[in-house]
Motif scaffolding. Structure first.
Motif, short mmCIF file in Angstrom:
data_model
loop_
_atom_site.label_atom_id
_atom_site.label_comp_id
_atom_site.label_asym_id
_atom_site.label_seq_id
_atom_site.Cartn_x
_atom_site.Cartn_y
_atom_site.Cartn_z
N LEU A 101 -6.44 -95.29 -17.55
CA LEU A 101 -5.38 -94.66 -16.76
C LEU A 101 -4.11 -95.52 -16.74
O LEU A 101 -3.31 -95.44 -15.81
CB LEU A 101 -5.88 -94.41 -15.33
N GLN A 102 -3.94 -96.32 -17.78
CA GLN A 102 -2.76 -97.17 -17.88
C GLN A 102 -1.49 -96.32 -17.79
O GLN A 102 -1.38 -95.29 -18.45
CB GLN A 102 -2.76 -97.94 -19.21
N GLY A 103 -0.57 -96.77 -16.95
CA GLY A 103 0.71 -96.08 -16.81
C GLY A 103 0.67 -94.82 -15.97
O GLY A 103 1.67 -94.13 -15.83
N LYS A 104 -0.48 -94.51 -15.38
CA LYS A 104 -0.63 -93.30 -14.56
C LYS A 104 -0.61 -93.66 -13.07
O LYS A 104 -0.95 -94.77 -12.68
CB LYS A 104 -1.95 -92.58 -14.87
N THR A 105 -0.23 -92.67 -12.26
CA THR A 105 -0.31 -92.82 -10.81
C THR A 105 -1.43 -91.93 -10.30
O THR A 105 -1.65 -90.83 -10.82
CB THR A 105 1.03 -92.45 -10.14
N PHE A 106 -2.15 -92.41 -9.29
CA PHE A 106 -3.38 -91.76 -8.82
C PHE A 106 -3.33 -91.68 -7.30
O PHE A 106 -3.23 -92.70 -6.62
CB PHE A 106 -4.57 -92.61 -9.27
N LEU A 107 -3.37 -90.47 -6.76
CA LEU A 107 -3.42 -90.26 -5.32
C LEU A 107 -4.85 -89.88 -4.94
O LEU A 107 -5.37 -88.89 -5.44
CB LEU A 107 -2.46 -89.15 -4.90
N ASP A 108 -5.46 -90.66 -4.06
CA ASP A 108 -6.82 -90.39 -3.59
C ASP A 108 -6.72 -89.86 -2.17
O ASP A 108 -6.54 -90.62 -1.22
CB ASP A 108 -7.67 -91.66 -3.65
N ILE A 109 -6.84 -88.54 -2.03
CA ILE A 109 -6.76 -87.88 -0.73
C ILE A 109 -8.14 -87.91 -0.09
O ILE A 109 -9.08 -87.32 -0.60
CB ILE A 109 -6.28 -86.42 -0.89
N GLY A 110 -8.25 -88.59 1.04
CA GLY A 110 -9.54 -88.73 1.69
C GLY A 110 -10.40 -89.72 0.94
O GLY A 110 -11.47 -89.39 0.43
N SER A 111 -9.94 -90.94 0.85
CA SER A 111 -10.54 -91.95 -0.04
C SER A 111 -11.95 -92.37 0.36
O SER A 111 -12.67 -92.91 -0.47
CB SER A 111 -9.64 -93.18 -0.12
N GLY A 112 -12.36 -92.12 1.58
CA GLY A 112 -13.74 -92.43 1.99
C GLY A 112 -14.09 -93.89 1.79
O GLY A 112 -13.47 -94.77 2.36
N ARG A 155 -8.13 -97.78 -10.16
CA ARG A 155 -7.35 -99.01 -10.30
C ARG A 155 -7.89 -99.86 -11.44
O ARG A 155 -7.14 -100.44 -12.22
CB ARG A 155 -7.36 -99.81 -8.97
N ARG A 156 -9.23 -99.96 -11.53
CA ARG A 156 -9.84 -100.73 -12.62
C ARG A 156 -9.52 -100.12 -13.99
O ARG A 156 -9.47 -100.84 -14.99
CB ARG A 156 -11.35 -100.85 -12.42
N LEU A 157 -9.28 -98.82 -14.01
CA LEU A 157 -8.91 -98.15 -15.26
C LEU A 157 -7.42 -98.26 -15.54
O LEU A 157 -6.94 -97.75 -16.55
CB LEU A 157 -9.35 -96.68 -15.22
N GLY A 158 -6.67 -98.89 -14.64
CA GLY A 158 -5.26 -99.18 -14.90
C GLY A 158 -4.25 -98.37 -14.14
O GLY A 158 -3.04 -98.57 -14.32
N ALA A 159 -4.68 -97.43 -13.29
CA ALA A 159 -3.73 -96.60 -12.55
C ALA A 159 -3.10 -97.37 -11.39
O ALA A 159 -3.70 -98.28 -10.82
CB ALA A 159 -4.44 -95.36 -12.01
N LYS A 160 -1.91 -96.97 -11.04
CA LYS A 160 -1.29 -97.38 -9.78
C LYS A 160 -1.85 -96.40 -8.75
O LYS A 160 -1.73 -95.18 -8.91
CB LYS A 160 0.23 -97.28 -9.87
N VAL A 161 -2.46 -96.91 -7.69
CA VAL A 161 -3.26 -96.08 -6.78
C VAL A 161 -2.67 -96.05 -5.37
O VAL A 161 -2.24 -97.08 -4.85
CB VAL A 161 -4.72 -96.61 -6.71
N HIS A 162 -2.69 -94.86 -4.78
CA HIS A 162 -2.35 -94.70 -3.36
C HIS A 162 -3.54 -93.99 -2.71
O HIS A 162 -3.86 -92.86 -3.08
CB HIS A 162 -1.08 -93.88 -3.18
N SER A 163 -4.19 -94.67 -1.76
CA SER A 163 -5.37 -94.14 -1.09
C SER A 163 -5.04 -93.88 0.38
O SER A 163 -4.40 -94.70 1.02
CB SER A 163 -6.51 -95.15 -1.10
N PHE A 164 -5.53 -92.75 0.88
CA PHE A 164 -5.42 -92.53 2.32
C PHE A 164 -6.60 -91.72 2.81
O PHE A 164 -7.26 -91.01 2.06
CB PHE A 164 -4.08 -91.89 2.70
N ASP A 165 -6.84 -91.85 4.10
CA ASP A 165 -7.90 -91.10 4.76
C ASP A 165 -7.52 -90.90 6.21
O ASP A 165 -6.80 -91.73 6.78
CB ASP A 165 -9.25 -91.85 4.66
N TYR A 166 -8.01 -89.84 6.80
CA TYR A 166 -7.76 -89.54 8.22
C TYR A 166 -8.65 -90.39 9.11
O TYR A 166 -8.28 -90.77 10.20
CB TYR A 166 -8.01 -88.05 8.46
N ASP A 167 -9.84 -90.72 8.61
CA ASP A 167 -10.83 -91.47 9.36
C ASP A 167 -10.51 -92.98 9.25
O ASP A 167 -10.48 -93.52 8.14
CB ASP A 167 -12.22 -91.18 8.77
#
Length: 159
Positions: free
Chosen positions: A45-56, A65-77
């Motif tokens: 995922l080099q050069g990609k952006t990744f949104l994790d909705i409800g990251s748990g 992230r390990r695959l190379g993405a820039k990651v944004h994680s969020f969760d309500y809990d």
């Protein structure tokens, strides 16, 4: 669309994720990476952006992230946010390419503030929001042109 408060009717998923982190090992992390690569039909995922909705637990944020993405994680809990943050600190301490925060998938203002992403990932989350269709709509709006949506919903219907 306003955020709907369902706190009194919510299951605290974070407590389960905290237990899961005690048994998380390299094999499970590699399986998560393999799962993302297979689903997205990519090698990295080099050069990609990744949104994790409800990251748990944060497992798939970690895999991205390990695959190379820039990651944004969020969760309500809040406990789930703490679990995701724990994985970030274990594997990517002080990494500016991975953000973890609390947030709601059905809060229109919050979702718009995130911007757009190449990959929007939400696995088994949006049907728990109390406003599933609003959550789907807001998630889809976060995908950049040519991006990929990975939404998994569990819907039970009486016939």
């Amino acid at each position: 669309m306003k955020q709907q408060s369902t706190d009194s009717h919510r299951f605290a998923f974070g407590a389960n994720w905290a237990k899961f982190l005690t048994v998380l090992d390299d094999d499970r992390i590699q399986e998560a990476e393999k799962s993302l690569k297979t689903m997205l039909e990519v090698e990295d995922l080099q050069g990609k952006t990744f949104l994790d909705i409800g990251s748990g637990s944060g497992l798939f944020s970690l895999a991205a992230r390990r695959l190379g993405a820039k990651v944004h994680s969020f969760d309500y809990d809040t406990q789930s946010v703490a679990c995701t943050d724990e994985l970030k600190h274990r594997y990517f301490p002080n990494d500016t390419q991975w953000q973890v925060e609390p947030g709601s998938a059905i809060d229109e203002q919050y979702m718009r503030s995130l911007g757009e992403f190449d990959i929007v990932y939400s696995w088994g989350v949006l049907h728990h929001t109390g406003a599933m269709y609003a959550g789907i709509e807001l998630a889809l709006q976060r995908v950049t042109g040519g991006g990929v949506k990975c939404l998994y919903l569990f819907i039970m219907m009486k016939v």
